[in-house]
Enzyme design. Structure first.
Site, PDB file in Angstrom:
ATOM      1  N   GLY A 248      40.889  39.171  27.678  1.00 35.14           N
ATOM      2  CA  GLY A 248      39.445  39.358  27.573  1.00 35.14           C
ATOM      3  C   GLY A 248      38.683  38.469  26.612  1.00 35.14           C
ATOM      4  O   GLY A 248      37.446  38.527  26.567  1.00 35.14           O
ATOM      5  N   CYS A 351      24.119  29.486  53.248  1.00 34.37           N
ATOM      6  CA  CYS A 351      22.895  30.120  53.722  1.00 34.37           C
ATOM      7  C   CYS A 351      22.691  31.491  53.089  1.00 34.37           C
ATOM      8  O   CYS A 351      22.832  32.527  53.741  1.00 34.37           O
ATOM      9  CB  CYS A 351      22.908  30.201  55.246  1.00 34.37           C
ATOM     10  SG  CYS A 351      22.998  28.553  55.939  1.00 34.37           S
ATOM     11  N   GLU A 352      22.435  31.476  51.787  1.00 28.29           N
ATOM     12  CA  GLU A 352      22.139  32.675  50.998  1.00 28.29           C
ATOM     13  C   GLU A 352      21.213  32.217  49.884  1.00 28.29           C
ATOM     14  O   GLU A 352      21.477  31.184  49.252  1.00 28.29           O
ATOM     15  CB  GLU A 352      23.406  33.225  50.324  1.00 28.29           C
ATOM     16  CG  GLU A 352      24.510  33.650  51.243  1.00 28.29           C
ATOM     17  CD  GLU A 352      24.457  35.126  51.591  1.00 28.29           C
ATOM     18  OE1 GLU A 352      23.693  35.887  50.962  1.00 28.29           O
ATOM     19  OE2 GLU A 352      25.187  35.506  52.520  1.00 28.29           O
TER      20      GLU A 352
HETATM   21  C1  LIG Z   1      41.717  40.240  34.171  1.00 26.63           C
HETATM   22  C2  LIG Z   1      42.758  40.816  33.303  1.00 26.63           C
HETATM   23  C3  LIG Z   1      43.206  40.115  32.178  1.00 26.63           C
HETATM   24  C4  LIG Z   1      42.653  38.780  31.758  1.00 26.63           C
HETATM   25  O1  LIG Z   1      41.338  38.853  31.333  1.00 26.63           O
HETATM   26  P1  LIG Z   1      40.633  37.550  30.747  1.00 26.63           P
HETATM   27  O2  LIG Z   1      39.263  37.988  30.450  1.00 26.63           O
HETATM   28  O3  LIG Z   1      40.682  36.510  31.798  1.00 26.63           O
HETATM   29  O4  LIG Z   1      41.390  37.146  29.517  1.00 26.63           O
HETATM   30  C5  LIG Z   1      44.209  40.684  31.429  1.00 26.63           C
HETATM   31  N1  LIG Z   1      44.743  41.887  31.748  1.00 26.63           N
HETATM   32  C6  LIG Z   1      44.332  42.577  32.822  1.00 26.63           C
HETATM   33  C7  LIG Z   1      44.949  43.883  33.117  1.00 26.63           C
HETATM   34  C8  LIG Z   1      43.331  42.081  33.635  1.00 26.63           C
HETATM   35  O5  LIG Z   1      42.919  42.778  34.683  1.00 26.63           O
END
Ligand SMILES: *Cc1c(COP(=O)(O)O)cnc(C)c1O
Length: 424
Positions: A248, A351-352
């Site tokens: 994340g 086409c959007e």
């Molecule tokens: C999408 C996801 C990640 C990676 O998230 P990023 O924001 O790309 O780092 C890690 N763990 C799980 C379970 C995810 O669904």
């Protein structure tokens, strides 16, 4: 080569003599030779990010599992695997690609709310490190399938800590109302339930609260809530080995963006995880590959409607859907510098009305046949692309110093209709 380079805010992208380079390769040259649209990736940018992660977590027993859904190009996966990283997957297809790229099964973790029987069987046969389980029913089904194969499946429970990651609602996953994980207040009961199954081997706890997180404090809150549950489990005699904090970490999309580093993340979560004594797993996706990639498109037409200007390029929401669905900002620059500027909507051929790469952008003036670069497009770009409007998917190119190589061929019309033509 470094002498007259005028660097952009993204490492390894900059201008030399008025032309945009990625590492030591002229993007104009690549685009002229390979055609457009193309995704290009800087190998050095990927390796730098991986090294930042390794360095930040080197003093704590940590498995870094790259999240394939950010970008699952096999050549990129191979580079990542060779650095010793594991894989975080969310489907059977991603498991297939992870194995193809060489990831050993004991470095693969598997999340997702809707794992099918087929996918569960596949992962059990491969003997992955952990199923990150998202519901009680999923526990039952994994146990049944493991029994069929006379195996024990390793599981962790994905806990939903009810923490607001302060990011776009579509990529917030750790709030109570979201479909992901099991509510933290039901965590204890879920583990008690899991402990009853003969063919499940409880190994850890998992949480992933969202994506493009720039306020690092939310990780502390999530880690502390999860650690509390680990202590409660210990009191009940449920001993874990792994504490998986998910991914994340945010990246820079705008020149002025200031984002936390892997070191910032390590400094905030390691002290919390350390108290539990568990091994750490992290699952970065976007922050490994996002800034390393750019989407290159060619200007097809220029069009004016009164005061409004449009730059129409040969790539749109079919190649990069983030602007359309998240209203995401990607910085866009001209591949050839021009002292004259223009302000325009940079739109695709789809086409959007929602098909745009950037609205009301100031860029160096372009003409028909010029190229533009959409930056920070390495993550959730190619991996979310589609054939909408029957457009072939873009080619992908890896840049390494002065060399470049095609790591995915451009699709052609036959690829797109192959499975339909066979039936005609
Ligand atoms: C999408 C996801 C990640 C990676 O998230 P990023 O924001 O790309 O780092 C890690 N763990 C799980 C379970 C995810 O669904």
């Amino acid at each position: 080569m470094e002498i007259s380079r005028n660097n952009l805010f993204i490492e390894y992208f900059g201008y030399i003599d008025g032309k945009l380079y990625c590492e030591d390769v002229s993007i104009q040259n690549v685009a002229s030779k390979v055609g457009t649209p193309i995704y290009i990736y800087s190998k050095k940018a990927i390796l730098d990010k991986i090294n930042q992660y390794k360095e930040a977590f080197k003093d704590y027993d940590t498995l870094i599992c790259y999240a394939l859904k950010a970008n699952s190009n096999l050549s990129l996966l191979k580079i990542i695997e060779e650095q010793g990283l594991g894989a975080d997957i969310v489907s059977g297809g991603e498991l297939y690609k992870a194995k193809k790229a060489g990831f050993p099964s004991n470095r693969i973790v598997y999340a997702g709310v809707g794992k099918t029987d087929y996918e569960i069987e596949f992962a059990i046969r491969e003997g992955i490190l952990s199923f990150n389980v998202e519901s009680l029913m999923e526990l039952e089904v994994i146990d049944q399938i493991a029994k069929k194969y006379d195996k024990k499946a390793n599981i962790s429970i994905r806990i939903n800590p009810d923490v607001d990651p302060k990011t776009h609602p579509y990529i917030s996953t750790g709030l109570k109302k979201s479909k992901f994980g099991i509510d933290i207040d039901q965590g204890l009961d879920a583990y008690r339930y899991a402990a009853k199954f003969d063919n499940l081997n409880i190994i850890g706890i998992h949480c992933h609260i969202g994506s493009q997180i720039t306020d690092i404090s939310v990780y502390k809150e999530a880690a502390e809530k999860t650690a509390d549950l680990v202590f409660k489990l210990k009191k009940e005699g449920i001993e874990l080995q792994y504490f998986d904090m998910g991914g994340g970490l945010g990246i820079r999309y705008r020149p002025e963006d200031n984002v936390p580093t892997p070191k910032d993340l390590a400094d905030i979560i390691i002290p919390v995880v350390k108290q539990t004594g568990l091994k750490l797993i992290i699952e970065p996706g976007r922050s490994i590959i996002g800034e390393a990639g750019a989407l290159i498109a060619k200007v097809i037409f220029l069009k004016d409607k009164g005061d409004k200007h449009f730059v129409i390029v040969d790539s749109g929401m079919n190649d990069l859907i983030r602007p359309s669905i998240y209203n995401a900002y990607h910085h866009i620059v001209s591949v050839k510098q021009n002292s004259e500027k223009m302000v325009a909507d940079i739109v695709g051929p789809i086409c959007e009305t929602g098909d745009f790469l950037g609205l009301e952008r100031e860029i160096d003036k372009v003409e028909r046949g010029d190229f533009i670069a959409v930056l920070s497009a390495g993550a959730y770009g190619a991996s979310m692309s589609s054939n909408y409007n029957v457009r072939p998917k873009a080619a992908e190119v890896l840049i390494d110093g002065e060399k470049f190589s095609i790591i995915k061929e451009r699709e052609d019309y036959r690829h797109i209709s192959l499975f339909e033509e066979e039936i005609l």
